[in-house]
Write a protein that holds these residues in place. Structure first.
Motif, mmCIF file in Angstrom:
data_model
loop_
_atom_site.group_PDB
_atom_site.id
_atom_site.type_symbol
_atom_site.label_atom_id
_atom_site.label_comp_id
_atom_site.label_asym_id
_atom_site.label_seq_id
_atom_site.Cartn_x
_atom_site.Cartn_y
_atom_site.Cartn_z
ATOM 1 N N UNK A 37 57.689 -3.723 101.233
ATOM 2 C CA UNK A 37 57.782 -4.224 102.601
ATOM 3 C C UNK A 37 59.104 -3.795 103.241
ATOM 4 N N UNK A 38 59.043 -3.535 104.539
ATOM 5 C CA UNK A 38 60.243 -3.360 105.358
ATOM 6 C C UNK A 38 60.072 -4.206 106.606
ATOM 7 N N UNK A 39 61.108 -4.924 106.969
ATOM 8 C CA UNK A 39 61.061 -5.630 108.240
ATOM 9 C C UNK A 39 62.471 -5.814 108.781
ATOM 10 N N UNK A 40 62.584 -5.654 110.095
ATOM 11 C CA UNK A 40 63.863 -5.771 110.775
ATOM 12 C C UNK A 40 63.629 -6.503 112.088
ATOM 13 N N UNK A 41 64.118 -7.725 112.160
ATOM 14 C CA UNK A 41 63.961 -8.528 113.371
ATOM 15 C C UNK A 41 64.945 -8.120 114.454
ATOM 16 N N UNK A 42 65.839 -7.166 114.144
ATOM 17 C CA UNK A 42 66.757 -6.623 115.155
ATOM 18 C C UNK A 42 66.714 -5.090 115.078
ATOM 19 N N UNK A 54 74.086 -7.445 122.868
ATOM 20 C CA UNK A 54 73.544 -7.986 121.616
ATOM 21 C C UNK A 54 73.871 -7.031 120.474
ATOM 22 N N UNK A 55 74.378 -7.586 119.382
ATOM 23 C CA UNK A 55 74.764 -6.805 118.203
ATOM 24 C C UNK A 55 73.596 -6.753 117.210
ATOM 25 N N UNK A 56 73.269 -5.538 116.753
ATOM 26 C CA UNK A 56 72.194 -5.367 115.769
ATOM 27 C C UNK A 56 72.734 -5.685 114.380
ATOM 28 N N UNK A 57 72.645 -6.937 113.989
ATOM 29 C CA UNK A 57 73.184 -7.386 112.714
ATOM 30 C C UNK A 57 72.409 -6.735 111.565
ATOM 31 N N UNK A 58 73.091 -5.975 110.686
ATOM 32 C CA UNK A 58 72.381 -5.294 109.598
ATOM 33 C C UNK A 58 71.772 -6.245 108.570
ATOM 34 N N UNK A 59 72.172 -7.518 108.571
ATOM 35 C CA UNK A 59 71.602 -8.472 107.617
ATOM 36 C C UNK A 59 70.105 -8.652 107.815
ATOM 37 N N UNK A 84 67.938 -6.268 108.490
ATOM 38 C CA UNK A 84 67.172 -5.106 108.055
ATOM 39 C C UNK A 84 66.909 -5.295 106.568
ATOM 40 N N UNK A 85 65.657 -5.562 106.222
ATOM 41 C CA UNK A 85 65.342 -5.984 104.859
ATOM 42 C C UNK A 85 64.248 -5.108 104.237
ATOM 43 N N UNK A 89 60.286 -10.494 93.037
ATOM 44 C CA UNK A 89 60.602 -9.715 94.232
ATOM 45 C C UNK A 89 62.084 -9.392 94.277
ATOM 46 N N UNK A 90 62.371 -8.193 94.752
ATOM 47 C CA UNK A 90 63.743 -7.703 94.880
ATOM 48 C C UNK A 90 63.979 -7.328 96.336
ATOM 49 N N UNK A 91 64.801 -8.119 97.016
ATOM 50 C CA UNK A 91 65.079 -7.908 98.428
ATOM 51 C C UNK A 91 66.424 -7.216 98.599
ATOM 52 N N UNK A 92 66.391 -6.085 99.287
ATOM 53 C CA UNK A 92 67.614 -5.396 99.667
ATOM 54 C C UNK A 92 67.952 -5.715 101.108
ATOM 55 N N UNK A 93 69.179 -6.094 101.371
ATOM 56 C CA UNK A 93 69.606 -6.511 102.702
ATOM 57 C C UNK A 93 70.502 -5.442 103.318
ATOM 58 N N UNK A 94 70.222 -5.086 104.563
ATOM 59 C CA UNK A 94 71.076 -4.138 105.272
ATOM 60 C C UNK A 94 70.769 -2.683 105.017
ATOM 61 N N UNK A 95 69.690 -2.381 104.312
ATOM 62 C CA UNK A 95 69.366 -0.993 103.999
ATOM 63 C C UNK A 95 69.752 -0.653 102.576
ATOM 64 N N UNK A 96 69.261 0.496 102.097
ATOM 65 C CA UNK A 96 69.465 0.872 100.699
ATOM 66 C C UNK A 96 70.925 1.177 100.373
ATOM 67 N N UNK A 97 71.728 1.578 101.368
ATOM 68 C CA UNK A 97 73.117 1.961 101.108
ATOM 69 C C UNK A 97 74.112 0.914 101.595
ATOM 70 N N UNK A 98 73.666 -0.332 101.774
ATOM 71 C CA UNK A 98 74.556 -1.364 102.298
ATOM 72 C C UNK A 98 75.386 -1.985 101.185
#
Length: 427
Positions: free
Chosen positions: A355-360, A367-372, A374-375, A397-406
């Motif tokens: 899954x990928x989802x980004x509410x911003x 408005x600041x696009x908070x990387x938190x 982007x999941x 489940x393994x959730x990565x926050x902010x993208x793969x390189x965060x």
């Protein structure tokens, strides 16, 4: 708590009494009515290796070891046919052990620690509608029903998805199993295309937020639902290929006029547009599903500014909201017991989901696009079907926050659940 328990018991008693009265009327009058009474539910356990506060450090949530148990939902469903072509359907859902009061430590609201008093659970009338069947091609429905956007609106029973909780990529962007009040026309075209067209009450923009986009704009805080702004929804599904379904759906409506104080957005529209493409394959032993969903919000920067100054008493998030949100997922599982015993009714599905989802996903103005928000989420596990309508689930489940390189810490969850559905009584 006493009042909450009283209300919960009253709903159950009323629902069962309603069923009993219908049965008695049927017996006295001798009418041949079709009645179905059933339900579905889940029991859930989850263990987390991370803390609940993503703002605890510059790297996000702190390492932790915590667990939760829950009854996410128990729903009772009633179908009653007045005639062969007119029927009523009702569904009452008890979420998180019904009603009550609870204290929640709010981490998201501008990073502040805030205790809020709110409902510990809910008793919701998810559906109450009357349907008239004219033809297979034309059916008319009036009342409260599901908005046909996404996969969960069509497949929301615990046996309809693999994971121990509903897909995050859908339920964190739009209301999960989204129901509104209005009028619907639906039916079948050309033998293999199902359509649904609706006019319903619109969303309410004070509930929009950074973390969950328009989810909390679903009106449920006040006694009456505002319909100053209406919305339209449309869905088309093609099922002309064996075991395969794919389709599109869309939603469009203004959200400014339904605010508690609509003068806040008197000169600005807050139109919400959502579109999705979905597909599913189910051959009993091999199941695959996928969804792509995109949403756009007009004047999101102005809504963010107006929401930042609304009263705390509304218990709205008061966080900035994005102009656009994006989510997608794909999952697949195969019944491995077929290899060992082709005649057994038991089924064991190892599965995987991405899954990928980004509410911003996209912002505008200040408005600041908070990387938190982007999941990326990878989940694998098993579903063991003891019966076609009773499933035991285990997943990790393994959730990565902010993208793969965060630099944000990963968030891992182990889940166990039991899900079921059944028609308890049929006449």
């Amino acid at each position: 708590m006493f009042i909450g328990g009283y209300l919960k018991n009253s709903f159950i008693i009323f629902f069962l009494a309603f069923l009993f009265i219908i049965i008695c009327v049927q017996e006295v009058t001798g009418q041949s009515k079709k009645i179905k009474f059933g339900g579905y539910g889940e029991i859930l356990y989850r263990h987390f290796d991370y803390g609940p506060n993503q703002r605890a450090s510059t790297s996000g949530s702190l390492p932790d070891s915590r667990a939760e148990v829950d009854i996410p939902r128990f729903a009772l469903t009633l179908e009653s046919y007045f005639t062969e072509d007119i029927y009523l359907e009702a569904e009452v859902e008890f979420e998180h052990l019904g009603t009550g009061s609870a204290l929640e430590l709010e981490y998201e609201e501008f990073g502040e620690y805030e205790f809020e008093s709110e409902k510990g659970g809910e008793v919701l009338l998810e559906e109450l509608h009357i349907t008239k069947i004219f033809l297979d091609e034309i059916k008319l429905r009036v009342g409260r029903f599901y908005v046909p956007v996404g996969l969960l609106s069509r497949a929301h029973l615990p046996t309809d998805y693999f994971t121990s909780v509903r897909p995050e990529s859908e339920s964190q962007i739009i209301p999960a199993v989204w129901s509104e009040t209005g009028i619907e026309v639906f039916g079948k075209l050309f033998g293999s295309i199902n359509y649904r067209a609706q006019v319903v009450n619109g969303l309410e923009s004070t509930g929009f937020s950074s973390e969950r986009w328009i989810v909390e704009g679903h009106q449920d805080k006040f006694e009456f639902i505002k319909a100053t702004n209406l919305a339209v929804a449309l869905r088309l599904d093609y099922s002309g290929i064996d075991n395969f379904l794919f389709g599109v759906s869309g939603y469009y409506g203004n959200s400014s006029g339904n605010r508690p104080k609509p003068e806040d957005m008197q000169d600005f529209d807050g139109n919400v547009g959502i579109a999705d493409f979905h597909a599913a394959y189910n051959s009993d032993d091999f199941i695959a599903r996928g969804l792509i969903l995109y949403g756009h919000l007009e004047n999101s920067d102005i809504i963010s500014q107006r929401n930042s100054s609304i009263s705390r008493n509304i218990q709205a998030p008061r966080t900035p909201v994005a102009e656009a949100a994006l989510s997608y997922y794909i999952e697949a599982g195969y019944n491995v017991l077929k290899f060992f015993d082709d005649e057994t009714s038991l089924k064991l599905f190892p599965f995987g989901r991405y899954e990928y989802y980004n509410s911003m996903e996209q912002v505008t103005g200040n408005v600041f696009a908070d990387p938190r928000f982007r999941r990326n989420l990878i989940t694998f596990g098993i579903n063991f079907f003891v019966l076609p309508n009773l499933v035991l689930k285990a997943d990790y489940s393994m959730r990565g926050v902010g993208g793969f390189d965060s630099n944000y810490n990963d968030e891992n969850t182990f889940g166990l659940s039991i899900g079921f559905y059944d028609w308890f009584v049929e006449f």
